[in-house]
Write an enzyme that holds these catalytic residues in place. Sequence first.
Site, PDB file in Angstrom:
ATOM      1  N   GLU A  30      96.541  24.227  68.569  1.00 57.33           N
ATOM      2  CA  GLU A  30      95.864  23.995  67.281  1.00 57.33           C
ATOM      3  C   GLU A  30      94.613  24.861  67.146  1.00 57.33           C
ATOM      4  OE1 GLU A  30      93.009  21.183  66.638  1.00 57.33           O
ATOM      5  OE2 GLU A  30      93.301  20.039  68.484  1.00 57.33           O
ATOM      6  N   LYS A 164      89.499   9.686  73.146  1.00 59.16           N
ATOM      7  CA  LYS A 164      88.180   9.359  73.686  1.00 59.16           C
ATOM      8  C   LYS A 164      87.627   8.129  72.998  1.00 59.16           C
ATOM      9  CE  LYS A 164      86.645  13.482  72.611  1.00 59.16           C
ATOM     10  NZ  LYS A 164      87.770  13.919  71.776  1.00 59.16           N
TER      11      LYS A 164
HETATM   12  N1  PSU Z   1      89.276  15.567  69.280  1.00 59.19           N
HETATM   13  C1  PSU Z   1      88.724  16.490  70.102  1.00 59.19           C
HETATM   14  N2  PSU Z   1      88.596  17.773  69.681  1.00 59.19           N
HETATM   15  C2  PSU Z   1      89.024  18.164  68.448  1.00 59.19           C
HETATM   16  C3  PSU Z   1      89.629  17.180  67.581  1.00 59.19           C
HETATM   17  C4  PSU Z   1      89.738  15.913  68.044  1.00 59.19           C
HETATM   18  O1  PSU Z   1      88.324  16.177  71.204  1.00 59.19           O
HETATM   19  O2  PSU Z   1      88.891  19.341  68.094  1.00 59.19           O
HETATM   20  C5  PSU Z   1      90.163  17.619  66.253  1.00 59.19           C
HETATM   21  C6  PSU Z   1      91.677  17.818  66.338  1.00 59.19           C
HETATM   22  O3  PSU Z   1      92.029  18.955  65.569  1.00 59.19           O
HETATM   23  C7  PSU Z   1      92.217  16.567  65.670  1.00 59.19           C
HETATM   24  C8  PSU Z   1      91.157  16.305  64.643  1.00 59.19           C
HETATM   25  O4  PSU Z   1      93.487  16.730  65.088  1.00 59.19           O
HETATM   26  O5  PSU Z   1      89.925  16.609  65.291  1.00 59.19           O
HETATM   27  C9  PSU Z   1      91.169  14.890  64.131  1.00 59.19           C
HETATM   28  O6  PSU Z   1      90.287  14.765  63.084  1.00 59.19           O
HETATM   29  P1  PSU Z   1      90.186  13.383  62.278  1.00 59.19           P
HETATM   30  O7  PSU Z   1      89.620  12.400  63.264  1.00 59.19           O
HETATM   31  O8  PSU Z   1      89.280  13.689  61.152  1.00 59.19           O
HETATM   32  O9  PSU Z   1      91.564  13.052  61.840  1.00 59.19           O
END
Ligand code: PSU
Length: 307
Positions: A30, A164
């Site tokens: 990603e 996390k």
């Molecule tokens: N958790 C991490 N690093 C990240 C993300 C999540 O430790 O970069 C990013 C990922 O791309 C994940 C997104 O899909 O955040 C989720 O965002 P939201 O909680 O807004 O759905």
Amino acid sequence: MISEALKPLVDIEPDVAAALAAGRPVVALESTIITHGMPWPANVETARAVEKVVRDNGAVPATIAVLDGRIRVGLSERELGAIGQAKDVVKASGRDLGAVLARRGSAGTTVSATMLIAAIAGIGVFATGGVGGVHRGAEETFDVSADLTELGRTDVVVVCAGVKSILDIAKTLEYLETQRVPVYAFGSDDFPAFYTRSSGLKADHRFDEVAAMARAIALHRALGTGTGVMVANPIPAADALDPAFIDRAIADAVAEAAKKGISRKDLTPFLLARINELSGGRSLTANIALVKNNAALAARIAAALRA
Ligand code: PSU
Ligand code: MN
């Protein structure tokens, strides 16, 4: 399958296209982790290192992003460097892709958007650090990441290090159960909590061998549920953080976000950046180590699925 309407807007990098055509293993990666998940220059260094780990483990990496109104499956070194520094790159989940493409914009793709694109490009295995989940306080805010609903409808294996505790881990596991998404822990009984090897909660299924896990994945697919699979790979013990230390940083960051009224798509990037500051950079070091560890496992799973 890429639809006729989309075909003119999708670029599959030649190495990736050749591997897919020949049935050789490919691992999707990603790009929100690059654009919104880590600070520069660690983001770019990590993105390049992770691609190398995938190659060293026998698969072709395909970092997915939207650049100038085009869906890109596989980026050059130069492009990885550019999106890691660009200021006009938005965070796109699956639902944002149409609008970003229409205005010829650029975006880092979240887990949900990357899964969607991987699936249409024919890539079945995807490595990342952490997926989104059910946020703490979701009973009030309804903040549940689209990553979880995408896992419920898109047949791609997502290798992560668990979720996390910026999230409500128990609710995240419940939501995955509702979405019919199996959770396979690698080499552990417990569901890992990203910076630490255990969340204190059990994973549904444990696998100690890649071949056995690949067999389960193949059978899950054969059942035609249409859902993805979450592979939860604990951070290597040497890189894991002290739970009390990191929980304090997380709790402080979550409280600060609430006080500042930070919500919706800004919440996860804010928390990640703040935890990095509050932990004196230790969360970032752990994050880099676990992403590499996940990339290696994903490459081995992709290879085993082709065998
Ligand atoms: N958790 C991490 N690093 C990240 C993300 C999540 O430790 O970069 C990013 C990922 O791309 C994940 C997104 O899909 O955040 C989720 O965002 P939201 O909680 O807004 O759905
Ligand atoms: Mn959200």
